[in-house]
Design a protein around this motif. Structure first.
Motif, PDB file in Angstrom:
ATOM      1  N   LEU A   1       0.832  -1.210   0.000  1.00 56.64           N
ATOM      2  CA  LEU A   1       0.000   0.000   0.000  1.00 56.64           C
ATOM      3  C   LEU A   1       0.863   1.255   0.000  1.00 56.64           C
ATOM      4  O   LEU A   1       0.631   2.189  -0.772  1.00 56.64           O
ATOM      5  N   ILE A   2       1.881   1.272   0.891  1.00 58.64           N
ATOM      6  CA  ILE A   2       2.779   2.426   0.944  1.00 58.64           C
ATOM      7  C   ILE A   2       3.561   2.542  -0.356  1.00 58.64           C
ATOM      8  O   ILE A   2       3.808   3.635  -0.854  1.00 58.64           O
ATOM      9  N   GLY A   3       3.916   1.378  -0.932  1.00 55.51           N
ATOM     10  CA  GLY A   3       4.655   1.356  -2.187  1.00 55.51           C
ATOM     11  C   GLY A   3       3.872   2.029  -3.313  1.00 55.51           C
ATOM     12  O   GLY A   3       4.448   2.629  -4.218  1.00 55.51           O
ATOM     13  N   GLU A   4       2.536   1.908  -3.283  1.00 60.53           N
ATOM     14  CA  GLU A   4       1.724   2.543  -4.327  1.00 60.53           C
ATOM     15  C   GLU A   4       1.739   4.059  -4.192  1.00 60.53           C
ATOM     16  O   GLU A   4       1.772   4.785  -5.175  1.00 60.53           O
ATOM     17  N   VAL A   5       1.724   4.526  -2.934  1.00 65.84           N
ATOM     18  CA  VAL A   5       1.725   5.972  -2.709  1.00 65.84           C
ATOM     19  C   VAL A   5       3.095   6.559  -3.031  1.00 65.84           C
ATOM     20  O   VAL A   5       3.214   7.579  -3.707  1.00 65.84           O
ATOM     21  N   HIS A   6       4.136   5.891  -2.518  1.00 65.66           N
ATOM     22  CA  HIS A   6       5.482   6.431  -2.653  1.00 65.66           C
ATOM     23  C   HIS A   6       6.461   5.273  -2.639  1.00 65.66           C
ATOM     24  O   HIS A   6       6.796   4.773  -1.573  1.00 65.66           O
ATOM     25  N   PRO A   7       6.933   4.799  -3.808  1.00 62.81           N
ATOM     26  CA  PRO A   7       7.867   3.671  -3.834  1.00 62.81           C
ATOM     27  C   PRO A   7       9.112   3.992  -3.019  1.00 62.81           C
ATOM     28  O   PRO A   7       9.444   5.174  -2.889  1.00 62.81           O
ATOM     29  N   PRO A   8       9.850   3.051  -2.440  1.00 67.03           N
ATOM     30  CA  PRO A   8       9.744   1.615  -2.694  1.00 67.03           C
ATOM     31  C   PRO A   8       8.722   0.886  -1.814  1.00 67.03           C
ATOM     32  O   PRO A   8       8.284  -0.190  -2.200  1.00 67.03           O
ATOM     33  N   GLY A   9       8.335   1.429  -0.688  1.00 67.55           N
ATOM     34  CA  GLY A   9       7.376   0.697   0.153  1.00 67.55           C
ATOM     35  C   GLY A   9       7.932   0.340   1.510  1.00 67.55           C
ATOM     36  O   GLY A   9       7.471   0.878   2.506  1.00 67.55           O
ATOM     37  N   PRO A  10       8.934  -0.562   1.566  1.00 68.30           N
ATOM     38  CA  PRO A  10       9.523  -0.838   2.885  1.00 68.30           C
ATOM     39  C   PRO A  10      10.192   0.442   3.385  1.00 68.30           C
ATOM     40  O   PRO A  10      11.082   0.957   2.724  1.00 68.30           O
ATOM     41  N   SER A  11       9.746   0.975   4.501  1.00 68.24           N
ATOM     42  CA  SER A  11      10.185   2.318   4.868  1.00 68.24           C
ATOM     43  C   SER A  11      10.036   2.563   6.353  1.00 68.24           C
ATOM     44  O   SER A  11       9.438   1.760   7.073  1.00 68.24           O
ATOM     45  N   LEU A  12      10.571   3.697   6.778  1.00 70.44           N
ATOM     46  CA  LEU A  12      10.403   4.132   8.164  1.00 70.44           C
ATOM     47  C   LEU A  12       8.919   4.233   8.510  1.00 70.44           C
ATOM     48  O   LEU A  12       8.482   3.820   9.583  1.00 70.44           O
ATOM     49  N   LEU A  13       8.108   4.746   7.547  1.00 76.35           N
ATOM     50  CA  LEU A  13       6.676   4.908   7.795  1.00 76.35           C
ATOM     51  C   LEU A  13       6.022   3.562   8.102  1.00 76.35           C
ATOM     52  O   LEU A  13       5.253   3.431   9.061  1.00 76.35           O
ATOM     53  N   ALA A  14       6.356   2.530   7.293  1.00 81.75           N
ATOM     54  CA  ALA A  14       5.784   1.201   7.531  1.00 81.75           C
ATOM     55  C   ALA A  14       6.158   0.715   8.928  1.00 81.75           C
ATOM     56  O   ALA A  14       5.330   0.169   9.652  1.00 81.75           O
TER      57      ALA A  14
END
Lengths: 292, 287
Positions: A138-151
């Protein structure tokens, strides 16, 4: 309450045996924490001697194969993930507890509390897995790559929310009933009563809850390892992948040797130092010094 | 207050009402989403063969039979060590030392620290102490012993509470009758404290079965059927981790394994809260 003094003599030989057995078990249980500290220090010692504490923060990067051991990016990763999740989970958790006590219809409060308890029992690897297959894409769709601090922050938030919610729930339950009746008699509306009467009375329990959830956020490993991307870098935005201290240990312990292995034990020591600092401040708060 | 507060009060009350309900709905929706997702994707893969068959092709196909056996063995080792240690310590703290006793206070402080130790640090310790120093290697025994250290604080705390819930006149009557301390403990206090012990036991099992980070470097990854306690064995939580992170195409079986783990934990937590509400305050019937 009454306790038997184990120094006084007893007529029965079995009592002496029992006493020895109990002291033995308590000695063992009591020394485990000490043993953990001793082994962490022993295993970390080679790195502290060869590399020195300062280089863990001043080296140019974390490349153990080339003898570079900068822990700072991972320390930032841990601190950002912790701060983000505590900032979101604290209001949500306290509002949850307030919902249970003062807003929910009785038929809803019980099931909601059970739901939070269930949430507390779900293993971190399941949260991590869900984060990996649902949240990260889901995060990847908003702003790639996806695996992130936000996740990582979002998953940590869901994980530590039950801790603060249950602690807040318990401390709200301890607010004396006559405070509430007094507030009602003064004609205070619900939120004014909560803000002016309940919060001050429950403050120390709420702070303890925040400290417990912070400890949980610092120590969490698997869930954050699964969703954070694990790139060693100081994150510059919420969408950057990061690696935390705990994830670093879990990722590299399998093949680490020599100074590299010792460096991982140093990061274990750093984690323990953070936890001990939290426990000391919890002690400080529970003694009521925060009100002075 | 002199100013007429009604206008701002109404707004504030309304905002508070909205955010409290908003938080509750948000938490409920997230939880249902998570659980629903796991059940939806996991349920279709669970069958008797999945629970008993060995994993094939790194876990992409086949079942989780040997993994359940390893999980059970790790749990068995953990309980066999932590139960006597935990109950002994709880008895000493609750019955044989006063609240001001220095040793008692030090032990409690040390257990508080132990309860806060991150699981990955338990993993580091287990690897250094059980695997290396004691020479047990990557084995079910090392994993179980590491978990035993981990669940000890939970077990001790609720067992101690169980003993503290026993009314004081039991102890005084037993002493007046001239019973030995051992007899008092075995025949009177222990049966009365069993509910607290059971709650601690169930919570400890729940914590142990959910643990992943402490087991990676102590009990290892091997997914064969373990032949002895010195074999490496893969716990269910590590299986989920491995399937989702290291095996591409392992998601289906990871979902099913996660569902099995969640169901186990729901049963365990349900038992704990049932025990806590139904039997913690039960007393021995006085004749």
């Amino acid at each position: 309450m009454t306790s038997s003094n184990s120094n006084t003599s007893s007529r029965w030989a079995t009592d002496h045996l029992l006493s020895w057995f109990l002291w033995g078990t308590a000695m063992m249980a009591g020394t485990i924490a000490l043993l953990i500290m001793v082994f962490l220090v022993l295993e970390a010692l080679p790195a502290l001697q060869h590399i020195g504490l300062v280089r863990f923060f001043t080296d140019s990067s974390w490349h153990p194969a080339e003898g570079l051991y900068n822990l700072a990016p991972m320390l930032w990763g841990t601190l950002f993930a912790m701060a983000g999740s505590v900032l979101i989970a604290t209001p949500l958790g306290i509002l949850s507890a307030i919902f249970c006590h003062y807003y929910a219809p009785p038929a809803l409060a019980g099931p909601y509390r059970r739901l939070i308890e269930l949430l507390a029992g779900i293993p971190s690897v399941v949260y991590g897995f869900w984060g990996l297959v649902v949240l990260v894409p889901l995060i990847g769709e908003v702003h790639p790559p996806g695996p992130s601090l936000l996740a990582g922050i979002l998953i940590l938030t869901i994980m530590i929310l039950p801790t603060i919610a249950l602690m807040a729930d318990a401390s709200l339950a301890h607010v004396p009933q006559h405070y509430l009746r007094g507030a009602a008699a003064l004609g205070l509306p619900r939120w004014a009563m909560i803000r002016r009467v309940v919060f001050p009375a429950a403050k120390s329990g709420l702070f303890t809850g925040v400290i417990l959830e912070t400890g949980r956020a610092i120590g969490e490993t698997m869930a954050i390892l699964m969703v954070c991307g694990n790139v060693v870098q100081t994150p510059s935005s919420l969408f950057d992948p990061v690696r935390t201290l705990t994830a670093n240990i879990a990722l590299e312990m399998a093949y680490a040797l020599g100074d590299h292995r010792a460096a991982l034990f140093v990061s274990g020591l750093v984690l323990m130092a953070m936890i001990v600092a939290l426990i000391v401040s919890a002690e400080w708060i529970s003694r009521g010094r925060i009100y002075d | 207050m002199i100013e007429t507060p009604n206008q701002s009060w109404n707004l504030r009350e309304w905002l508070a009402f909205a955010s409290v309900w908003g938080a509750a709905v948000l938490v409920t929706v997230t939880f249902c989403w998570l659980l629903g997702d796991i059940i939806w994707h996991g349920l279709s893969h669970i069958s008797w063969t999945f629970l008993t068959a060995p994993p094939e092709n790194a876990g992409r196909r086949g079942g989780i039979g040997p993994i359940l056996v390893s999980t059970g063995l790790i749990l068995g080792v953990c309980l066999a060590v932590s139960l006597p240690l935990g109950v002994g310590t709880a008895v000493l703290l609750a019955e044989f030392t006063s609240d001001t006793n220095l040793f008692g206070r030090l032990t409690r402080r040390s257990l508080d620290v132990l309860a806060g130790v991150p699981s990955i640090v338990f993993g580091l310790f287990g690897n250094a102490f059980f695997c290396k120093t004691l020479g047990l290697g990557f084995s079910i025994l090392s994993g179980g012993l590491t978990l035993a250290c981990m669940v000890l604080p939970i077990l001790i705390r609720s067992t101690e509470e169980g003993f503290r819930a026993v009314p004081d006149n039991y102890r005084l009557s037993a002493a007046a009758l001239g019973l030995s301390r051992t007899a008092t403990l075995v025949h009177l206090l222990l049966p009365a404290a069993v509910p607290g012990l059971l709650v601690g036991l169930v919570l400890g099992v729940g914590r142990a079965i959910a643990e992943t980070a402490a087991l990676i470097f102590t009990s290892g990854y091997v997914d064969r059927m373990p032949e002895s306690l010195l074999d490496s064995g893969r716990a269910l939580s590590i299986h989920i981790f491995d399937l989702s992170m290291n095996v591409s195409g392992g998601d289906a079986n990871a979902y099913a394994s996660a569902l099995v783990l969640v169901i186990m934990l729901l049963i365990i937590n349900g038992t704990a809260s049932w025990l806590a509400t139904h039997s913690l305050h039960r007393k021995i019937v006085t004749v």
